[in-house]
Design a protein around this motif. Sequence first.
Motif, short mmCIF file in Angstrom:
data_model
loop_
_atom_site.label_atom_id
_atom_site.label_comp_id
_atom_site.label_asym_id
_atom_site.label_seq_id
_atom_site.Cartn_x
_atom_site.Cartn_y
_atom_site.Cartn_z
N LEU A 8 -0.99 -9.28 -7.73
CA LEU A 8 -1.45 -8.12 -8.49
C LEU A 8 -0.31 -6.86 -8.39
O LEU A 8 -0.44 -6.19 -9.75
CB LEU A 8 -2.57 -7.15 -7.55
CG LEU A 8 -4.11 -7.57 -8.10
CD1 LEU A 8 -4.80 -7.59 -7.04
CD2 LEU A 8 -4.36 -7.47 -9.16
N ALA A 9 1.10 -6.48 -7.31
CA ALA A 9 2.21 -5.71 -7.47
C ALA A 9 2.98 -6.23 -8.50
O ALA A 9 2.67 -5.00 -8.99
CB ALA A 9 2.67 -6.19 -5.88
N ARG A 10 3.42 -7.30 -8.70
CA ARG A 10 3.89 -7.78 -9.66
C ARG A 10 3.85 -7.61 -11.10
O ARG A 10 4.78 -6.86 -11.76
CB ARG A 10 4.42 -9.38 -9.69
CG ARG A 10 5.51 -9.43 -8.42
CD ARG A 10 6.14 -11.08 -8.38
NE ARG A 10 4.78 -12.08 -8.78
CZ ARG A 10 4.16 -12.44 -7.99
NH1 ARG A 10 4.48 -12.30 -6.62
NH2 ARG A 10 3.43 -13.42 -7.61
N GLU A 11 2.05 -7.94 -11.39
CA GLU A 11 1.83 -7.45 -12.64
C GLU A 11 0.90 -6.44 -13.14
O GLU A 11 1.37 -6.10 -13.91
CB GLU A 11 0.35 -8.43 -12.38
CG GLU A 11 0.87 -10.06 -12.85
CD GLU A 11 -0.34 -10.97 -12.54
OE1 GLU A 11 -1.64 -10.52 -12.95
OE2 GLU A 11 -0.54 -11.65 -12.79
N ARG A 19 -3.85 1.40 -4.56
CA ARG A 19 -4.98 0.95 -5.98
C ARG A 19 -5.32 -0.74 -5.68
O ARG A 19 -6.14 -1.26 -6.23
CB ARG A 19 -3.93 1.27 -6.83
CG ARG A 19 -4.14 0.72 -8.19
CD ARG A 19 -5.98 1.36 -8.54
NE ARG A 19 -5.83 0.84 -10.06
CZ ARG A 19 -6.18 1.19 -10.58
NH1 ARG A 19 -4.82 2.28 -11.67
NH2 ARG A 19 -6.55 0.31 -12.79
N ILE A 20 -3.86 -1.12 -5.27
CA ILE A 20 -4.22 -3.32 -4.63
C ILE A 20 -5.78 -3.44 -4.15
O ILE A 20 -5.93 -3.69 -4.44
CB ILE A 20 -3.24 -3.44 -4.23
CG1 ILE A 20 -1.74 -3.32 -5.47
CG2 ILE A 20 -3.46 -4.91 -3.93
CD1 ILE A 20 -0.51 -3.76 -5.16
N GLN A 21 -5.69 -2.17 -3.11
CA GLN A 21 -6.50 -2.39 -1.85
C GLN A 21 -8.15 -2.39 -2.63
O GLN A 21 -8.98 -3.00 -2.42
CB GLN A 21 -6.49 -1.89 -1.15
CG GLN A 21 -7.49 -1.85 0.72
CD GLN A 21 -8.84 -0.93 0.33
OE1 GLN A 21 -8.86 0.51 0.17
NE2 GLN A 21 -9.51 -1.11 1.00
N GLY A 22 -7.95 -1.55 -3.94
CA GLY A 22 -9.27 -0.70 -4.12
C GLY A 22 -9.71 -2.14 -5.01
O GLY A 22 -11.34 -2.64 -5.52
N VAL A 36 -2.65 -4.48 3.09
CA VAL A 36 -1.45 -4.04 1.94
C VAL A 36 -0.34 -3.93 1.97
O VAL A 36 0.85 -4.68 1.48
CB VAL A 36 -2.68 -4.45 0.42
CG1 VAL A 36 -1.76 -3.80 -0.41
CG2 VAL A 36 -4.10 -4.44 0.64
N TRP A 37 -0.41 -2.62 2.30
CA TRP A 37 0.95 -1.89 2.95
C TRP A 37 2.37 -3.40 3.23
O TRP A 37 2.77 -3.00 3.38
CB TRP A 37 0.70 -0.65 3.74
CG TRP A 37 2.09 0.53 3.99
CD1 TRP A 37 2.62 0.92 3.41
CD2 TRP A 37 2.77 0.12 4.78
NE1 TRP A 37 3.76 1.59 3.11
CE2 TRP A 37 4.05 0.77 4.79
CE3 TRP A 37 3.17 -0.91 5.95
CZ2 TRP A 37 5.14 1.31 5.58
CZ3 TRP A 37 3.92 0.03 6.21
CH2 TRP A 37 5.15 0.50 6.54
N LYS A 38 1.62 -3.92 4.78
CA LYS A 38 2.69 -4.76 5.45
C LYS A 38 2.77 -5.59 4.83
O LYS A 38 4.20 -6.24 4.23
CB LYS A 38 1.33 -5.28 6.57
CG LYS A 38 1.45 -4.65 7.60
CD LYS A 38 0.71 -4.20 9.30
CE LYS A 38 0.48 -3.76 10.02
NZ LYS A 38 -0.67 -4.45 10.98
N ILE A 39 2.62 -6.23 3.93
CA ILE A 39 2.99 -7.31 2.79
C ILE A 39 3.48 -6.81 1.60
O ILE A 39 4.23 -7.70 1.44
CB ILE A 39 1.08 -8.44 2.33
CG1 ILE A 39 0.61 -9.25 3.14
CG2 ILE A 39 1.70 -9.05 1.55
CD1 ILE A 39 -1.44 -8.97 2.36
N LEU A 40 3.08 -6.20 1.04
CA LEU A 40 4.24 -5.27 0.22
C LEU A 40 6.11 -4.57 0.13
O LEU A 40 6.57 -5.23 -0.42
CB LEU A 40 3.48 -3.86 -0.40
CG LEU A 40 2.64 -4.00 -1.15
CD1 LEU A 40 2.05 -2.76 -2.11
CD2 LEU A 40 2.59 -5.32 -2.71
#
Length: 149
Positions: A8-11, A19-22, A36-40
């Motif tokens: 999702l972050a790449r696309e 926003r990704i979490q939502g 999500v923050w930790k993964i990114l």
Amino acid sequence: MKELVLRLARENPRWGCRRIQGELARLGHKVGASTVWKILTAAGIDPAPRRGGPTWREFLTSQSEAIIACGFLHIDLASLRRAYALVFLEHGTRRLHVAGVTAHPTAQWTAQQARNLALEVGVRLESLRFVIRDRDSNVRPLPTAGPHH
């Protein structure tokens, strides 16, 4: 989950971690924004990317001559009653207008006060392009009388 977050972050490079979490929640995946923050962050992706365009402060500064803000202030009177003042602030001149004070603000009353202000402001009104307001529920429409009344 990690692969989905990164995809999702790449696309969607303008999306931040919230926003990704939502979007994940809409897809039925319950994951916290901090996860999500930790993964990114671990993948070297900025969890809050800079959006294109000006910041809110830059916008307000560049458009100050064209902005008027409005809102209600409540006034607690000595009689233990509450009144509401409708105020307008011209950002460019920092001129404050108290349009009116009432105990029962309604949408109709508010619209009339705005019309009165437009007459008072006159030609300066033409330069105003943006109205900043909140969506406070202080202003209530007048009750309508239906066929059952």
